[in-house]
Design a protein around this motif. Structure first.
Motif, PDB file in Angstrom:
ATOM      1  N   ARG A  43       5.924  29.271  42.255  1.00 55.34           N
ATOM      2  CA  ARG A  43       5.256  28.782  40.685  1.00 55.34           C
ATOM      3  C   ARG A  43       6.188  27.530  40.254  1.00 55.34           C
ATOM      4  NH1 ARG A  43       6.323  34.075  37.280  1.00 55.34           N
ATOM      5  NH2 ARG A  43       6.596  34.829  39.374  1.00 55.34           N
ATOM      6  N   PRO A  44       5.411  26.528  39.544  1.00 55.96           N
ATOM      7  CA  PRO A  44       6.167  25.431  38.909  1.00 55.96           C
ATOM      8  C   PRO A  44       7.135  26.170  37.974  1.00 55.96           C
ATOM      9  CG  PRO A  44       3.966  24.876  39.034  1.00 55.96           C
ATOM     10  CD  PRO A  44       3.945  26.643  39.160  1.00 55.96           C
TER      11      PRO A  44
ATOM     12  N   VAL B   4       5.181  35.830  33.278  1.00 57.73           N
ATOM     13  CA  VAL B   4       3.899  35.728  33.210  1.00 57.73           C
ATOM     14  C   VAL B   4       3.465  36.519  34.423  1.00 57.73           C
ATOM     15  CG1 VAL B   4       1.903  34.235  33.347  1.00 57.73           C
ATOM     16  CG2 VAL B   4       3.919  33.613  32.001  1.00 57.73           C
ATOM     17  N   TYR B  35      -4.285  26.327  35.054  1.00 57.95           N
ATOM     18  CA  TYR B  35      -4.358  25.227  35.708  1.00 57.95           C
ATOM     19  C   TYR B  35      -5.191  25.406  37.247  1.00 57.95           C
ATOM     20  CZ  TYR B  35      -0.957  23.274  32.270  1.00 57.95           C
ATOM     21  OH  TYR B  35      -0.582  22.904  31.306  1.00 57.95           O
ATOM     22  N   GLN B  37      -4.478  24.138  41.125  1.00 56.68           N
ATOM     23  CA  GLN B  37      -3.790  23.197  42.009  1.00 56.68           C
ATOM     24  C   GLN B  37      -4.548  23.099  43.345  1.00 56.68           C
ATOM     25  OE1 GLN B  37       0.496  24.488  42.975  1.00 56.68           O
ATOM     26  NE2 GLN B  37       0.958  22.140  42.867  1.00 56.68           N
ATOM     27  N   ASP B  40      -5.333  17.645  47.082  1.00 56.25           N
ATOM     28  CA  ASP B  40      -5.442  16.444  46.855  1.00 56.25           C
ATOM     29  C   ASP B  40      -5.529  16.089  45.400  1.00 56.25           C
ATOM     30  OD1 ASP B  40      -9.371  16.574  46.998  1.00 56.25           O
ATOM     31  OD2 ASP B  40      -7.625  18.018  46.290  1.00 56.25           O
ATOM     32  N   GLN B  41      -5.691  17.048  44.339  1.00 59.01           N
ATOM     33  CA  GLN B  41      -5.838  16.486  43.084  1.00 59.01           C
ATOM     34  C   GLN B  41      -4.263  17.183  42.446  1.00 59.01           C
ATOM     35  OE1 GLN B  41      -8.208  15.327  41.158  1.00 59.01           O
ATOM     36  NE2 GLN B  41      -9.003  14.691  43.300  1.00 59.01           N
ATOM     37  N   GLY B  42      -3.781  17.893  42.900  1.00 51.79           N
ATOM     38  CA  GLY B  42      -2.263  18.074  42.215  1.00 51.79           C
ATOM     39  C   GLY B  42      -2.751  19.238  41.234  1.00 51.79           C
ATOM     40  N   LEU B  43      -1.981  19.457  39.994  1.00 56.52           N
ATOM     41  CA  LEU B  43      -2.133  20.299  38.946  1.00 56.52           C
ATOM     42  C   LEU B  43      -3.226  19.833  37.975  1.00 56.52           C
ATOM     43  CD1 LEU B  43       1.421  21.662  38.455  1.00 56.52           C
ATOM     44  CD2 LEU B  43      -0.600  23.156  38.821  1.00 56.52           C
ATOM     45  N   PHE B  45      -5.019  20.561  34.474  1.00 53.05           N
ATOM     46  CA  PHE B  45      -5.400  21.490  33.416  1.00 53.05           C
ATOM     47  C   PHE B  45      -6.766  21.600  33.246  1.00 53.05           C
ATOM     48  CE2 PHE B  45      -4.776  23.157  29.210  1.00 53.05           C
ATOM     49  CZ  PHE B  45      -5.775  22.677  28.388  1.00 53.05           C
ATOM     50  N   LEU B  88      -5.184  26.969  44.351  1.00 53.53           N
ATOM     51  CA  LEU B  88      -4.407  27.898  43.680  1.00 53.53           C
ATOM     52  C   LEU B  88      -4.480  27.562  42.323  1.00 53.53           C
ATOM     53  CD1 LEU B  88      -1.910  29.783  44.374  1.00 53.53           C
ATOM     54  CD2 LEU B  88      -0.412  27.727  44.353  1.00 53.53           C
ATOM     55  N   PHE B  90      -3.177  28.599  38.571  1.00 52.18           N
ATOM     56  CA  PHE B  90      -1.861  28.951  37.774  1.00 52.18           C
ATOM     57  C   PHE B  90      -2.577  29.399  36.299  1.00 52.18           C
ATOM     58  CE2 PHE B  90       1.613  28.975  40.633  1.00 52.18           C
ATOM     59  CZ  PHE B  90       1.237  27.893  41.407  1.00 52.18           C
ATOM     60  N   PHE B 105       4.882  29.469  33.893  1.00 51.57           N
ATOM     61  CA  PHE B 105       3.813  29.716  34.862  1.00 51.57           C
ATOM     62  C   PHE B 105       3.960  31.083  35.484  1.00 51.57           C
ATOM     63  CE2 PHE B 105       1.638  25.528  35.436  1.00 51.57           C
ATOM     64  CZ  PHE B 105       2.341  24.859  34.932  1.00 51.57           C
ATOM     65  N   GLY B 106       3.043  31.567  35.987  1.00 51.44           N
ATOM     66  CA  GLY B 106       2.848  32.655  36.431  1.00 51.44           C
ATOM     67  C   GLY B 106       2.750  32.520  38.207  1.00 51.44           C
ATOM     68  N   PRO B 107       2.706  33.352  38.883  1.00 47.99           N
ATOM     69  CA  PRO B 107       2.999  33.241  40.247  1.00 47.99           C
ATOM     70  C   PRO B 107       1.511  32.645  40.826  1.00 47.99           C
ATOM     71  CG  PRO B 107       2.577  35.659  39.926  1.00 47.99           C
ATOM     72  CD  PRO B 107       2.849  34.952  38.568  1.00 47.99           C
ATOM     73  N   ARG B 110      -4.276  32.607  44.864  1.00 48.40           N
ATOM     74  CA  ARG B 110      -4.755  31.787  45.794  1.00 48.40           C
ATOM     75  C   ARG B 110      -6.068  32.340  46.306  1.00 48.40           C
ATOM     76  NH1 ARG B 110      -2.472  28.034  48.754  1.00 48.40           N
ATOM     77  NH2 ARG B 110      -0.310  28.957  48.204  1.00 48.40           N
TER      78      ARG B 110
END
Lengths: 117, 114
Positions: A43-44, B4, B35, B37, B40-43, B45, B88, B90, B105-107, B110
């Motif tokens: 996680r971040p 979380v 979120y 993840q 190609d788009q990152g994180l 919201f 992923l 989150f 953040f939670g784990p 996926r």
């Protein structure tokens, strides 16, 4: 809306060297800038943050600087160690500072930092 | 461990299907954020809830919906799944949605859509 650009996308350093990651943001109203570290498959996690009323903040080997005029902020890691290897994300958010408001984080696309032993 | 929790950890499903992702915030936290993840788009919201009410929306598709229940856990529903929804997901929580409040953040879950 807010847009956050992060550079470089990858960074490789030798153990003991310093690493610098830079971010720029578009909305001058942004006033909170956290940095997250994400190890592979995990996680971040927040490592440091800075608010717009402060220009620099330091926590041991990690420091963040903020230049509101130029709308950019940077993460500095000194004396890097192999365990610093991870993806680092910067983020920016807008908030009015009052309870009950809402704010959302806009993230940069991340920097993969590799620290070579 | 941030406190979380998210379930399930992994989810494999087919295109066109519907799935539900679950998140329990840290004890005492009232605000939940989702979120997405991808490589190609990152994180990105998606959506935020505070004490059961929707507070902010990000880049959430109409096929996606979420809610926060009275016990403060949250669910993200993804329907008519497409290959591009593989990512992923989150969940994060904070005490309140106030300025400068740390998000934990939670784990993550996926999701793989085949």
């Amino acid at each position: 809306g807010e847009n956050v650009e992060q550079h470089p996308s990858t960074l490789s350093v030798q153990e003991g060297d310093s690493a610098v990651i830079k971010c720029t943001y578009s909305d001058s109203a942004s006033n909170y800038f956290p940095w997250y570290k994400q190890e592979l498959g995990k996680r971040p996690q927040l490592i440091i943050d800075i608010r717009s009323n402060v220009g620099e903040k330091k926590d041991q080997r990690i420091a963040v600087t903020l230049n509101k005029t130029a709308k950019h902020f940077s993460l500095h890691i000194t004396e890097t160690q192999p365990e610093d290897s991870a993806v680092y994300f910067c983020a920016a958010s807008i908030g009015d500072g009052s309870g009950g408001s809402n704010y959302k984080l806009t993230f940069g696309k991340g920097t993969l930092l590799t620290v070579n032993p | 461990d941030s406190g979380v929790t998210q379930t399930p950890k992994h989810l494999i499903t087919a295109t066109g299907q519907r799935v539900t992702l679950r998140c329990s915030p840290r004890s005492g936290d009232l605000s939940v954020y989702w979120y997405q993840q991808s490589l190609d788009q990152g994180l990105q919201f998606l959506i935020q809830y505070y004490n059961g009410e929707e507070r902010a929306k990000g880049n959430i598709l109409e096929r996606f919906s979420a809610q926060q229940f009275p016990d403060l856990h949250s669910e993200l529903n993804l329907s008519s799944l497409e290959l591009g929804d593989s990512a992923l997901y989150f969940c994060a929580s904070s005490f309140s949605p106030s300025w400068g409040e740390t998000q934990y953040f939670g784990p993550g879950t996926r999701l793989l859509v085949l």
